[in-house]
Write a protein that holds these residues in place. Sequence first.
Motif, PDB file in Angstrom:
ATOM      1  N   GLY A  40      10.240   6.946  -8.572  1.00 35.77           N
ATOM      2  CA  GLY A  40       9.034   7.519  -9.216  1.00 35.77           C
ATOM      3  C   GLY A  40       7.711   7.112  -8.829  1.00 35.77           C
ATOM      4  O   GLY A  40       7.712   5.882  -8.253  1.00 35.77           O
ATOM      5  N   THR A  41       6.646   7.614  -9.292  1.00 38.22           N
ATOM      6  CA  THR A  41       5.617   7.430  -8.900  1.00 38.22           C
ATOM      7  C   THR A  41       4.987   6.081  -9.656  1.00 38.22           C
ATOM      8  O   THR A  41       5.071   6.085 -11.092  1.00 38.22           O
ATOM      9  N   PRO A  42       4.531   5.155  -9.078  1.00 40.55           N
ATOM     10  CA  PRO A  42       4.062   3.955  -9.947  1.00 40.55           C
ATOM     11  C   PRO A  42       2.750   4.174 -10.963  1.00 40.55           C
ATOM     12  O   PRO A  42       2.029   5.121 -10.308  1.00 40.55           O
ATOM     13  N   THR A  43       3.227   4.106 -12.058  1.00 39.88           N
ATOM     14  CA  THR A  43       2.086   4.230 -13.307  1.00 39.88           C
ATOM     15  C   THR A  43       1.922   2.978 -14.119  1.00 39.88           C
ATOM     16  O   THR A  43       2.704   2.352 -14.473  1.00 39.88           O
ATOM     17  N   LEU A  44       0.561   2.894 -14.320  1.00 38.78           N
ATOM     18  CA  LEU A  44       0.312   1.687 -15.159  1.00 38.78           C
ATOM     19  C   LEU A  44       0.368   1.970 -16.372  1.00 38.78           C
ATOM     20  O   LEU A  44      -0.186   3.036 -16.992  1.00 38.78           O
ATOM     21  N   SER A  69       4.729  13.318   1.723  1.00 41.51           N
ATOM     22  CA  SER A  69       5.323  14.423   0.598  1.00 41.51           C
ATOM     23  C   SER A  69       6.625  13.815  -0.075  1.00 41.51           C
ATOM     24  O   SER A  69       6.792  14.590  -1.025  1.00 41.51           O
ATOM     25  N   GLU A  70       7.345  13.034   0.372  1.00 40.19           N
ATOM     26  CA  GLU A  70       8.458  12.610  -0.184  1.00 40.19           C
ATOM     27  C   GLU A  70       8.159  11.403  -0.978  1.00 40.19           C
ATOM     28  O   GLU A  70       9.039  11.139  -1.645  1.00 40.19           O
ATOM     29  N   GLY A  71       6.808  11.171  -1.195  1.00 35.26           N
ATOM     30  CA  GLY A  71       6.627   9.968  -2.405  1.00 35.26           C
ATOM     31  C   GLY A  71       6.315   8.576  -1.690  1.00 35.26           C
ATOM     32  O   GLY A  71       6.175   7.614  -2.624  1.00 35.26           O
ATOM     33  N   TRP A  72       6.410   8.314  -0.609  1.00 33.44           N
ATOM     34  CA  TRP A  72       6.245   6.917  -0.099  1.00 33.44           C
ATOM     35  C   TRP A  72       4.713   6.691   0.111  1.00 33.44           C
ATOM     36  O   TRP A  72       4.533   5.310   0.070  1.00 33.44           O
ATOM     37  N   PHE A 132       5.508  10.469  11.571  1.00 32.45           N
ATOM     38  CA  PHE A 132       6.052  11.115  10.250  1.00 32.45           C
ATOM     39  C   PHE A 132       5.269  10.881   9.156  1.00 32.45           C
ATOM     40  O   PHE A 132       5.609  11.075   7.813  1.00 32.45           O
ATOM     41  N   THR A 133       3.753  10.721   9.226  1.00 34.71           N
ATOM     42  CA  THR A 133       2.987  10.175   8.149  1.00 34.71           C
ATOM     43  C   THR A 133       3.016  11.418   6.967  1.00 34.71           C
ATOM     44  O   THR A 133       3.371  11.124   5.882  1.00 34.71           O
ATOM     45  N   ASP A 134       2.776  12.690   7.452  1.00 34.67           N
ATOM     46  CA  ASP A 134       2.598  13.422   6.604  1.00 34.67           C
ATOM     47  C   ASP A 134       4.112  13.860   5.692  1.00 34.67           C
ATOM     48  O   ASP A 134       4.015  14.071   4.499  1.00 34.67           O
ATOM     49  N   GLN A 135       5.277  13.734   6.381  1.00 39.47           N
ATOM     50  CA  GLN A 135       6.506  13.986   5.799  1.00 39.47           C
ATOM     51  C   GLN A 135       6.812  12.796   4.711  1.00 39.47           C
ATOM     52  O   GLN A 135       6.920  13.047   3.585  1.00 39.47           O
ATOM     53  N   LEU A 136       6.264  11.561   5.086  1.00 38.72           N
ATOM     54  CA  LEU A 136       6.708  10.562   4.269  1.00 38.72           C
ATOM     55  C   LEU A 136       5.928  10.555   2.879  1.00 38.72           C
ATOM     56  O   LEU A 136       6.280  10.205   1.891  1.00 38.72           O
ATOM     57  N   PHE A 147       0.626  -1.189  -0.107  1.00 40.51           N
ATOM     58  CA  PHE A 147      -0.042  -0.128   0.079  1.00 40.51           C
ATOM     59  C   PHE A 147       0.897   1.237  -0.148  1.00 40.51           C
ATOM     60  O   PHE A 147       0.418   2.392  -0.157  1.00 40.51           O
ATOM     61  N   VAL A 148       2.287   0.772  -0.049  1.00 38.46           N
ATOM     62  CA  VAL A 148       3.237   2.082  -0.157  1.00 38.46           C
ATOM     63  C   VAL A 148       4.002   1.834  -1.342  1.00 38.46           C
ATOM     64  O   VAL A 148       3.818   1.007  -1.736  1.00 38.46           O
TER      65      VAL A 148
END
Length: 237
Positions: A47-51, A181-184, A175-179, A40-41
């Motif tokens: 990079g952002t996973p893209t189909l 924003s970092e793309g996790w 640190f949910t918000d920080q992660l 789920f992460v």
Amino acid sequence: MQRTYLSSITAHFDLFKNVTSDTVAYGNVNSAIYGGTNNFVTSPSYGTPTLQADGSVTGVPMALEMAHASMRRLGFTQKFGIEAPHHNHIETGIWYENNSWSYADRLYEDGLNSAHKNNSDFTAGTGNTWFVDQFNTNTFQFFLQDRWTIIPGMTLLAGFKSLTQTTHGGTKSDFTDQLASEGWGAYNRHPVNGTMTASGAFLPHFNFDYRFLGHHEIYWDIAENMRAYDYTKGCSP
């Protein structure tokens, strides 16, 4: 992977002709690392996973989520035994324990063509900390019972115990918000802090045991018990 160290000191004293004392003091330190792949992460370095149109996926739509847990327990038990008149054996005592528990949840990236790091690399300070939960629990219990030997082989026990347990703590760091924003892609949590207490002043116990004719026995046992509150890590997408 878990390591546990347990030690104790025991002492027995005959205080008087009919009174004994038994003491156990103990300490327990535990550290553990465990977890698994969380799909789920994401692993943000790729990079952002893209189909894609051909059905393939870019990036790495998963990461390793590992818990770095540690626990320290210190406690003791103290029991007194009394040989009373008319075939009565009375016992009374207390149990006290302090439990300090910490749970640090961390994320580790998976690679495009390789898996995550192995367990030997999960040292303190590695990974990306998602959250840290800490709890401290104090437990106190008292008991009193009498075992009466009615005739040889036949006993009747009656007694009770009192139990109180208090846990305080909760999320120390989040640190949910920080992660995110970092793309996790870390999903929302609801960190909480507070205190829970479970208490029972009178929990009775009755027991009858009759052994006869060498290999026969009649036995019954009735007791009221209580379970204290549990606490654990909880997060859901």
